[in-house]
Scaffold this motif. Structure first.
Motif, PDB file in Angstrom:
ATOM      1  N   ALA A 137       0.612  -1.289   0.105  1.00 16.10           N
ATOM      2  CA  ALA A 137       0.157   0.103   0.115  1.00 16.10           C
ATOM      3  C   ALA A 137       0.782   1.287  -0.088  1.00 16.10           C
ATOM      4  O   ALA A 137       0.328   2.316   0.045  1.00 16.10           O
ATOM      5  CB  ALA A 137      -1.071  -0.070   1.221  1.00 16.10           C
ATOM      6  N   GLY A 138       2.108   1.164   0.167  1.00 15.09           N
ATOM      7  CA  GLY A 138       3.087   2.362   0.090  1.00 15.09           C
ATOM      8  C   GLY A 138       2.983   3.040   1.269  1.00 15.09           C
ATOM      9  O   GLY A 138       2.748   2.527   2.471  1.00 15.09           O
ATOM     10  N   GLY A 139       3.793   4.252   0.938  1.00 15.07           N
ATOM     11  CA  GLY A 139       3.370   5.327   2.237  1.00 15.07           C
ATOM     12  C   GLY A 139       4.804   5.336   2.989  1.00 15.07           C
ATOM     13  O   GLY A 139       4.835   6.150   3.735  1.00 15.07           O
ATOM     14  N   ARG A 140       5.600   4.359   2.526  1.00 13.61           N
ATOM     15  CA  ARG A 140       7.133   4.508   3.430  1.00 13.61           C
ATOM     16  C   ARG A 140       8.055   5.584   2.929  1.00 13.61           C
ATOM     17  O   ARG A 140       7.869   5.680   1.753  1.00 13.61           O
ATOM     18  CB  ARG A 140       7.540   3.116   3.065  1.00 13.61           C
ATOM     19  CG  ARG A 140       8.862   2.915   4.126  1.00 13.61           C
ATOM     20  CD  ARG A 140       9.481   1.585   3.995  1.00 13.61           C
ATOM     21  NE  ARG A 140      10.822   1.417   4.706  1.00 13.61           N
ATOM     22  CZ  ARG A 140      11.381   0.447   4.784  1.00 13.61           C
ATOM     23  NH1 ARG A 140      11.014  -0.848   4.203  1.00 13.61           N
ATOM     24  NH2 ARG A 140      12.547   0.118   5.652  1.00 13.61           N
ATOM     25  N   ALA A 141       8.452   6.278   3.853  1.00 13.49           N
ATOM     26  CA  ALA A 141       9.379   7.344   3.458  1.00 13.49           C
ATOM     27  C   ALA A 141      10.840   6.674   3.349  1.00 13.49           C
ATOM     28  O   ALA A 141      11.427   5.915   4.019  1.00 13.49           O
ATOM     29  CB  ALA A 141       9.647   8.211   4.686  1.00 13.49           C
ATOM     30  N   PRO A 187       4.988   4.512  -3.597  1.00 12.18           N
ATOM     31  CA  PRO A 187       3.863   4.579  -4.085  1.00 12.18           C
ATOM     32  C   PRO A 187       2.780   3.350  -3.513  1.00 12.18           C
ATOM     33  O   PRO A 187       3.725   2.435  -3.231  1.00 12.18           O
ATOM     34  CB  PRO A 187       3.689   5.003  -5.594  1.00 12.18           C
ATOM     35  CG  PRO A 187       5.124   4.003  -5.921  1.00 12.18           C
ATOM     36  CD  PRO A 187       5.964   4.486  -4.782  1.00 12.18           C
ATOM     37  N   ASN A 188       1.636   3.462  -3.596  1.00 11.28           N
ATOM     38  CA  ASN A 188       0.679   2.446  -3.410  1.00 11.28           C
ATOM     39  C   ASN A 188       0.669   1.376  -4.832  1.00 11.28           C
ATOM     40  O   ASN A 188       0.635   1.982  -5.818  1.00 11.28           O
ATOM     41  CB  ASN A 188      -0.637   3.015  -3.317  1.00 11.28           C
ATOM     42  CG  ASN A 188      -1.674   1.897  -3.093  1.00 11.28           C
ATOM     43  OD1 ASN A 188      -1.593   0.639  -3.343  1.00 11.28           O
ATOM     44  ND2 ASN A 188      -2.765   2.306  -2.449  1.00 11.28           N
ATOM     45  N   ILE A 189       0.976   0.169  -4.682  1.00  9.76           N
ATOM     46  CA  ILE A 189       0.912  -0.716  -5.794  1.00  9.76           C
ATOM     47  C   ILE A 189      -0.111  -1.793  -5.777  1.00  9.76           C
ATOM     48  O   ILE A 189      -0.039  -2.792  -6.289  1.00  9.76           O
ATOM     49  CB  ILE A 189       2.272  -1.054  -6.371  1.00  9.76           C
ATOM     50  CG1 ILE A 189       2.996  -1.835  -5.131  1.00  9.76           C
ATOM     51  CG2 ILE A 189       3.500   0.177  -6.757  1.00  9.76           C
ATOM     52  CD1 ILE A 189       4.195  -2.910  -5.594  1.00  9.76           C
ATOM     53  N   VAL A 205      -6.015  -1.505  -1.644  1.00  7.89           N
ATOM     54  CA  VAL A 205      -5.929  -0.807  -0.647  1.00  7.89           C
ATOM     55  C   VAL A 205      -6.237   0.689  -1.093  1.00  7.89           C
ATOM     56  O   VAL A 205      -5.380   1.295  -1.957  1.00  7.89           O
ATOM     57  CB  VAL A 205      -4.728  -0.833   0.366  1.00  7.89           C
ATOM     58  CG1 VAL A 205      -4.669   0.088   1.419  1.00  7.89           C
ATOM     59  CG2 VAL A 205      -4.549  -2.290   0.679  1.00  7.89           C
ATOM     60  N   ARG A 206      -7.086   1.385  -0.636  1.00 13.40           N
ATOM     61  CA  ARG A 206      -7.313   2.820  -0.924  1.00 13.40           C
ATOM     62  C   ARG A 206      -6.463   3.660   0.041  1.00 13.40           C
ATOM     63  O   ARG A 206      -7.193   3.983   1.028  1.00 13.40           O
ATOM     64  CB  ARG A 206      -8.730   3.135  -0.980  1.00 13.40           C
ATOM     65  CG  ARG A 206      -8.879   4.610  -1.564  1.00 13.40           C
ATOM     66  CD  ARG A 206     -10.611   4.795  -1.980  1.00 13.40           C
ATOM     67  NE  ARG A 206     -10.727   4.106  -3.305  1.00 13.40           N
ATOM     68  CZ  ARG A 206     -11.623   4.117  -3.970  1.00 13.40           C
ATOM     69  NH1 ARG A 206     -12.504   4.942  -3.644  1.00 13.40           N
ATOM     70  NH2 ARG A 206     -11.621   3.285  -5.126  1.00 13.40           N
ATOM     71  N   GLN A 207      -5.319   4.032  -0.540  1.00 13.18           N
ATOM     72  CA  GLN A 207      -4.491   4.919   0.461  1.00 13.18           C
ATOM     73  C   GLN A 207      -3.745   5.726  -0.631  1.00 13.18           C
ATOM     74  O   GLN A 207      -2.852   5.446  -1.554  1.00 13.18           O
ATOM     75  CB  GLN A 207      -3.513   3.843   0.971  1.00 13.18           C
ATOM     76  CG  GLN A 207      -2.235   4.834   1.922  1.00 13.18           C
ATOM     77  CD  GLN A 207      -1.626   3.827   2.852  1.00 13.18           C
ATOM     78  OE1 GLN A 207      -2.275   3.330   3.719  1.00 13.18           O
ATOM     79  NE2 GLN A 207      -0.217   3.588   2.543  1.00 13.18           N
TER      80      GLN A 207
END
Length: 441
Positions: free
Chosen positions: A84-88, A99-101, A162-164
């Motif tokens: 779902a991504g979001g990691r810095a 990004p969210n993949i 996942v909607r993120q």
């Protein structure tokens, strides 16, 4: 009498019917396909194994390849949902947010077609035409075949969406200008699928494909310049991993982590289990083994080992003599005393260790690297090899930052780098202090 006779006849008839039923219920071997059936019987149906579903096979292959590419490690935030991504990702230029993949159509890659997904892997250009930052290892993934790309795509489209929403990057000027990536790509990106070397074996080529492509091993084991680029001529020569404060040793120098003198078993053990008779993985490499390499087949790990062992040695200079003479006697004595108190119980009085559980320190090239970052961090922060299927309960290294001062850490690291004819250089308290302030990941 007539009534009795009727009862007897009825019982006899019932017995005959029961015997007939038992006869027809007894099991019979099926006749082979094409054999004539007994008179009065229909032809038996041959039992054939169910054919595997091609879509299921493609998804399973894609899952395996996604593990080989270690996609989940970057595209999953700590405590977040897979992919779902979001990691810095800290870089010298600022933070890049992965990004969210997942196949969510609004925030993920749900609208990607197989062609667009392959273009993204192969060229580093997203569906909407944006140039991707090279934190995404498209310079390695360009070597992935279209067949393997389609399999990875099928797998990612099968995971729960996942909607993120994706977070915007936090890059400093001018690095936040994507158009400048055109120049970076001209200098450091060469597009093209992996081409097998006809002079090498199929096993060697499989290993080269995995190491150079999905494994993207050169991303860490090649020095990165100020523009975030690497030179192909210096591939696998080692370097500091940007913003992680770990040193990835050279794979082309037997003075560092060159594998020319290693057995194939020691290499495969290290890659697949995280421990071997020659050493143990910690830090970023432990994550690679945990998320990726432990899941590869024995054949693929061996192929990678065959390729890595064949890398040409570029540093042929003889190892320097022991640097113990450069160490003040009082520092050497302090380091020896701390080693005897805190380290000898696991690593042995002579530094020979008890491999593979407790790695040797004498003659261990990872201890004597030009950069002392790794052994300093291990003494300060400790750590565990990854828990893997073939080594589910690894032995760990306790941290000593709360017990030892900067001078004491410097002394014991200096001691293990120069004792037993090790060829490392002394460590200063200032080097220890700089790393002490870093919060371990």
């Amino acid at each position: 009498m007539r009534t009795v006779l009727r009862i007897v006849l009825a019982l006899a008839l019932l017995a005959l019917v029961g015997l007939g039923v038992l006869y027809w219920m007894q099991p019979r071997p099926l006749a082979p396909v094409g054999d004539a059936s007994p008179p009065g019987e229909s032809a038996p149906v041959a039992l054939r194994p169910a054919q595997p579903d091609p879509t299921t096979q493609l998804i399973a292959k894609g899952e395996y390849l996604a593990r080989a590419g270690d996609c989940v490690a970057c595209h999953t935030a700590p405590g977040g949902k897979p992919f779902a991504g979001g990691r810095a990702m800290p870089t010298p230029f600022g933070n890049i947010y992965v990004p969210n993949i997942t196949p969510d159509e609004e925030t993920g890659i749900g609208l990607y077609t197989p062609d667009e997904f392959y273009r993204m892997l192969h060229t580093g250009i997203s569906r909407d035409g944006k140039l991707l930052y090279p934190a995404m290892p498209f310079a390695s993934y360009t070597k992935v075949t279209r067949e393997d790309s389609d399999a990875i795509y099928a797998y990612l489209m099968s995971v729960p969406p996942v909607r993120q929403p994706n977070r915007p990057h936090e890059l400093r000027f001018p690095y936040n200008k994507r158009e400048l990536l055109v120049g970076w790509r001209a200098l450091y990106f060469k597009e093209g699928e992996y081409q097998p070397d006809p002079n090498q074996s199929a096993e060697w080529n499989r290993g080269a494909y995995l190491v150079q492509g999905l494994g993207h091993c050169a991303m860490c084991h090649t020095a990165v310049n100020r523009l975030g680029g690497t030179q192909e001529s210096r591939a696998f020569e080692g370097g500091m991993i940007p913003n992680q404060n770990w040193y990835a040793p050279s794979l082309t120098s037997n003075r560092e982590a060159g594998l020319g003198e290693w057995s194939l078993k020691d290499i495969t053990d290290l890659l697949q289990t995280g421990v071997s008779n020659r050493g143990t993985v910690y830090g970023p490499m432990a994550e690679v083994v945990y998320h990726s390499l432990q899941y590869l087949t024995d054949e693929d790990v061996r192929a990678m080992a065959v390729y890595l062992k064949s890398l040409p040695e570029r540093d042929t200079s003889p190892p320097p003599p022991s640097q113990a003479r450069l160490v003040a006697p009082e520092v050497m004595e302090l380091g020896r005393r701390i080693y005897d108190q805190q380290c000898a119980m696991c690593h042995g009085e002579e530094g020979k260790g008890y491999p593979p559980a407790y790695p040797p320190l004498a003659g261990n090239q990872s201890i004597t690297l030009y950069s002392p970052v790794n052994p300093i961090r291990m003494v300060l922060n400790g750590g565990y090899p990854p828990g893997t299927r073939k080594n589910p309960r690894p032995h760990g290294m306790p941290p000593f930052s709360h017990m030892l001062t900067d001078d004491e850490v410097a002394a014991v690291v200096t001691y293990i780098r120069v004792a037993w004819n090790n060829t490392g250089t002394p460590v200063t308290a200032a080097q220890v202090n700089e790393l002490r302030t870093i919060i371990p990941e």
